[in-house]
Motif scaffolding. Structure first.
Motif, PDB file in Angstrom:
ATOM      1  N   GLY A 120       4.178  -5.965  17.050  1.00 53.69           N
ATOM      2  CA  GLY A 120       4.343  -5.917  15.707  1.00 53.69           C
ATOM      3  C   GLY A 120       3.532  -5.191  14.699  1.00 53.69           C
ATOM      4  O   GLY A 120       4.013  -4.760  13.806  1.00 53.69           O
ATOM      5  N   TYR A 121       2.526  -4.323  15.339  1.00 55.27           N
ATOM      6  CA  TYR A 121       2.069  -3.456  14.638  1.00 55.27           C
ATOM      7  C   TYR A 121       2.857  -2.177  14.105  1.00 55.27           C
ATOM      8  O   TYR A 121       3.539  -1.758  15.225  1.00 55.27           O
ATOM      9  CB  TYR A 121       0.613  -2.647  15.264  1.00 55.27           C
ATOM     10  CG  TYR A 121      -0.711  -3.649  15.055  1.00 55.27           C
ATOM     11  CD1 TYR A 121      -0.619  -4.785  14.482  1.00 55.27           C
ATOM     12  CD2 TYR A 121      -1.747  -2.916  15.224  1.00 55.27           C
ATOM     13  CE1 TYR A 121      -1.681  -5.504  14.326  1.00 55.27           C
ATOM     14  CE2 TYR A 121      -2.994  -3.531  15.073  1.00 55.27           C
ATOM     15  CZ  TYR A 121      -2.984  -4.891  14.495  1.00 55.27           C
ATOM     16  OH  TYR A 121      -4.162  -5.526  14.359  1.00 55.27           O
ATOM     17  N   SER A 122       2.859  -1.537  13.005  1.00 57.84           N
ATOM     18  CA  SER A 122       3.580  -0.222  12.652  1.00 57.84           C
ATOM     19  C   SER A 122       2.297   0.781  12.507  1.00 57.84           C
ATOM     20  O   SER A 122       0.996   0.431  12.613  1.00 57.84           O
ATOM     21  CB  SER A 122       4.285  -0.367  11.457  1.00 57.84           C
ATOM     22  OG  SER A 122       3.388  -0.464  10.291  1.00 57.84           O
ATOM     23  N   THR A 123       2.627   1.963  12.434  1.00 56.51           N
ATOM     24  CA  THR A 123       1.556   3.091  12.092  1.00 56.51           C
ATOM     25  C   THR A 123       0.691   2.710  10.985  1.00 56.51           C
ATOM     26  O   THR A 123      -0.528   2.873  10.875  1.00 56.51           O
ATOM     27  CB  THR A 123       1.876   4.390  12.102  1.00 56.51           C
ATOM     28  OG1 THR A 123       3.061   4.361  11.165  1.00 56.51           O
ATOM     29  CG2 THR A 123       2.513   4.673  13.551  1.00 56.51           C
ATOM     30  N   VAL A 124       1.339   2.014   9.878  1.00 54.63           N
ATOM     31  CA  VAL A 124       0.448   1.491   8.677  1.00 54.63           C
ATOM     32  C   VAL A 124      -0.528   0.636   9.070  1.00 54.63           C
ATOM     33  O   VAL A 124      -1.712   0.599   8.704  1.00 54.63           O
ATOM     34  CB  VAL A 124       1.358   1.173   7.651  1.00 54.63           C
ATOM     35  CG1 VAL A 124       0.772   0.553   6.366  1.00 54.63           C
ATOM     36  CG2 VAL A 124       2.115   2.456   6.886  1.00 54.63           C
ATOM     37  N   PHE A 128      -4.820   0.195   9.065  1.00 56.58           N
ATOM     38  CA  PHE A 128      -5.597  -0.840   8.555  1.00 56.58           C
ATOM     39  C   PHE A 128      -6.505  -1.324   9.728  1.00 56.58           C
ATOM     40  O   PHE A 128      -7.506  -1.403   9.499  1.00 56.58           O
ATOM     41  CB  PHE A 128      -4.680  -2.039   8.159  1.00 56.58           C
ATOM     42  CG  PHE A 128      -4.098  -1.860   6.839  1.00 56.58           C
ATOM     43  CD1 PHE A 128      -4.788  -2.467   5.788  1.00 56.58           C
ATOM     44  CD2 PHE A 128      -2.920  -1.242   6.370  1.00 56.58           C
ATOM     45  CE1 PHE A 128      -4.560  -2.307   4.470  1.00 56.58           C
ATOM     46  CE2 PHE A 128      -2.320  -1.396   5.494  1.00 56.58           C
ATOM     47  CZ  PHE A 128      -3.209  -1.884   4.180  1.00 56.58           C
ATOM     48  N   ALA A 129      -6.167  -1.439  10.995  1.00 57.36           N
ATOM     49  CA  ALA A 129      -6.783  -1.788  11.930  1.00 57.36           C
ATOM     50  C   ALA A 129      -7.863  -0.846  12.365  1.00 57.36           C
ATOM     51  O   ALA A 129      -9.074  -1.059  12.449  1.00 57.36           O
ATOM     52  CB  ALA A 129      -5.905  -2.108  13.324  1.00 57.36           C
ATOM     53  N   GLY A 167       3.814   0.297   3.491  1.00 54.17           N
ATOM     54  CA  GLY A 167       3.443   1.337   2.283  1.00 54.17           C
ATOM     55  C   GLY A 167       4.296   2.293   1.995  1.00 54.17           C
ATOM     56  O   GLY A 167       5.795   2.294   2.528  1.00 54.17           O
ATOM     57  N   GLU A 168       4.140   3.364   1.462  1.00 57.15           N
ATOM     58  CA  GLU A 168       5.216   4.471   1.455  1.00 57.15           C
ATOM     59  C   GLU A 168       4.055   5.866   1.111  1.00 57.15           C
ATOM     60  O   GLU A 168       2.788   5.636   0.722  1.00 57.15           O
ATOM     61  CB  GLU A 168       5.951   4.231   0.239  1.00 57.15           C
ATOM     62  CG  GLU A 168       5.371   4.346  -1.226  1.00 57.15           C
ATOM     63  CD  GLU A 168       6.327   4.214  -2.247  1.00 57.15           C
ATOM     64  OE1 GLU A 168       6.607   5.267  -2.778  1.00 57.15           O
ATOM     65  OE2 GLU A 168       6.673   3.088  -2.511  1.00 57.15           O
ATOM     66  N   VAL A 169       4.431   7.094   1.485  1.00 55.08           N
ATOM     67  CA  VAL A 169       3.698   8.278   1.480  1.00 55.08           C
ATOM     68  C   VAL A 169       4.233   9.013   0.295  1.00 55.08           C
ATOM     69  O   VAL A 169       5.404   9.223   0.102  1.00 55.08           O
ATOM     70  CB  VAL A 169       3.781   9.059   2.690  1.00 55.08           C
ATOM     71  CG1 VAL A 169       3.187  10.232   2.451  1.00 55.08           C
ATOM     72  CG2 VAL A 169       3.331   8.237   4.007  1.00 55.08           C
ATOM     73  N   ARG A 170       3.221   9.227  -0.820  1.00 55.80           N
ATOM     74  CA  ARG A 170       3.687  10.057  -2.028  1.00 55.80           C
ATOM     75  C   ARG A 170       2.531  10.958  -2.062  1.00 55.80           C
ATOM     76  O   ARG A 170       1.270  10.703  -2.092  1.00 55.80           O
ATOM     77  CB  ARG A 170       3.461   9.033  -3.252  1.00 55.80           C
ATOM     78  CG  ARG A 170       4.906   8.413  -3.341  1.00 55.80           C
ATOM     79  CD  ARG A 170       4.833   7.701  -4.925  1.00 55.80           C
ATOM     80  NE  ARG A 170       5.766   6.627  -4.612  1.00 55.80           N
ATOM     81  CZ  ARG A 170       5.721   5.582  -5.735  1.00 55.80           C
ATOM     82  NH1 ARG A 170       4.798   5.679  -6.574  1.00 55.80           N
ATOM     83  NH2 ARG A 170       6.438   4.859  -5.837  1.00 55.80           N
ATOM     84  N   LEU A 175       0.320   4.821   0.301  1.00 55.36           N
ATOM     85  CA  LEU A 175       0.181   3.699  -0.841  1.00 55.36           C
ATOM     86  C   LEU A 175       0.805   2.616  -0.409  1.00 55.36           C
ATOM     87  O   LEU A 175       1.615   2.441   0.312  1.00 55.36           O
ATOM     88  CB  LEU A 175       0.826   4.047  -2.240  1.00 55.36           C
ATOM     89  CG  LEU A 175       0.818   5.601  -2.769  1.00 55.36           C
ATOM     90  CD1 LEU A 175       1.931   5.883  -3.627  1.00 55.36           C
ATOM     91  CD2 LEU A 175      -0.453   5.679  -3.434  1.00 55.36           C
ATOM     92  N   TYR A 176      -0.020   1.483  -0.457  1.00 57.61           N
ATOM     93  CA  TYR A 176       0.129   0.179   0.080  1.00 57.61           C
ATOM     94  C   TYR A 176      -0.429  -0.986  -0.756  1.00 57.61           C
ATOM     95  O   TYR A 176      -1.354  -0.833  -1.732  1.00 57.61           O
ATOM     96  CB  TYR A 176      -0.524  -0.185   1.460  1.00 57.61           C
ATOM     97  CG  TYR A 176      -1.708   0.517   1.829  1.00 57.61           C
ATOM     98  CD1 TYR A 176      -2.853  -0.417   1.732  1.00 57.61           C
ATOM     99  CD2 TYR A 176      -1.754   1.703   2.456  1.00 57.61           C
ATOM    100  CE1 TYR A 176      -4.088   0.336   2.052  1.00 57.61           C
ATOM    101  CE2 TYR A 176      -3.065   2.231   2.624  1.00 57.61           C
ATOM    102  CZ  TYR A 176      -4.480   1.681   2.473  1.00 57.61           C
ATOM    103  OH  TYR A 176      -5.410   1.941   3.009  1.00 57.61           O
TER     104      TYR A 176
END
Length: 176
Positions: A120-124, A128-129, A167-170, A175-176
């Protein structure tokens, strides 16, 4: 004609299908996760689980004190280290201890490999991990396994609003 063939197929193979369904319904898995503050999940530390699906039954899934499917992670650095991060592919509940990708990589290279994968992990989530659990161990190399389907979608709060960690990349920042 199609309906008649489907009916014949169901009558001939229904007992096999029913047996498969019964086996799948009798899921004796004991895998359990723990939630860390901030929404990060790991396996329950220092546990041994079993995982059963319709096709596999894996006994003795070992979890280290950090909550990952691996042997204990030494805190003192005693040589080079590779950290493998990813989702269910790296967590590998459907294979025996010693047969997941991190264990195989360790055997092939002779280097200590840390298995830091959770289904279930995504790259975001992996970021965090990494920051919280893996970076303090000072790995020399990080190998990131990415599945283009749900791993990418799971990074975006807009694409997958059910995610706790997204999150999103800006402007080159996450940003999360």
């Amino acid at each position: 004609v199609s309906l008649a063939l489907a009916e014949v197929g169901l009558r001939l193979f229904s007992t096999k299908y029913a047996a498969l369904q019964a086996h799948a319904a009798n899921d004796n898995s004991t895998v359990a996760y723990r939630a860390l503050p901030g929404g990060l999940l790991t396996l329950r530390p220092e546990a041994s689980f079993r995982h059963q699906t319709a096709c596999t039954k894996i006994e003795g899934i070992s979890v280290n004190g950090d909550g990952f499917r691996d042997r204990p992670w030494p805190r003192a650095k005693d040589g080079p280290r590779i950290a493998v991060m990813g989702d269910s592919f790296v967590e590998a509940l459907r294979v025996a201890d010693g047969e997941h990708v991190a264990a195989i990589l360790a055997r092939l290279t002779g280097i200590r490999v840390l298995n830091a994968g959770i289904g279930g992990y995504s790259t975001v989530t992996e970021l965090f991990a990494y920051r919280r659990l893996v970076r303090p161990l000072n790995p020399d190399v990080i190998v990131l396994f990415v599945y283009p389907g749900n791993d990418v979608r799971g990074n975006s709060c807009r694409l997958d609003p059910s995610r706790r960690l997204c999150g999103e990349v800006r402007e080159r920042a996450i940003l999360y």
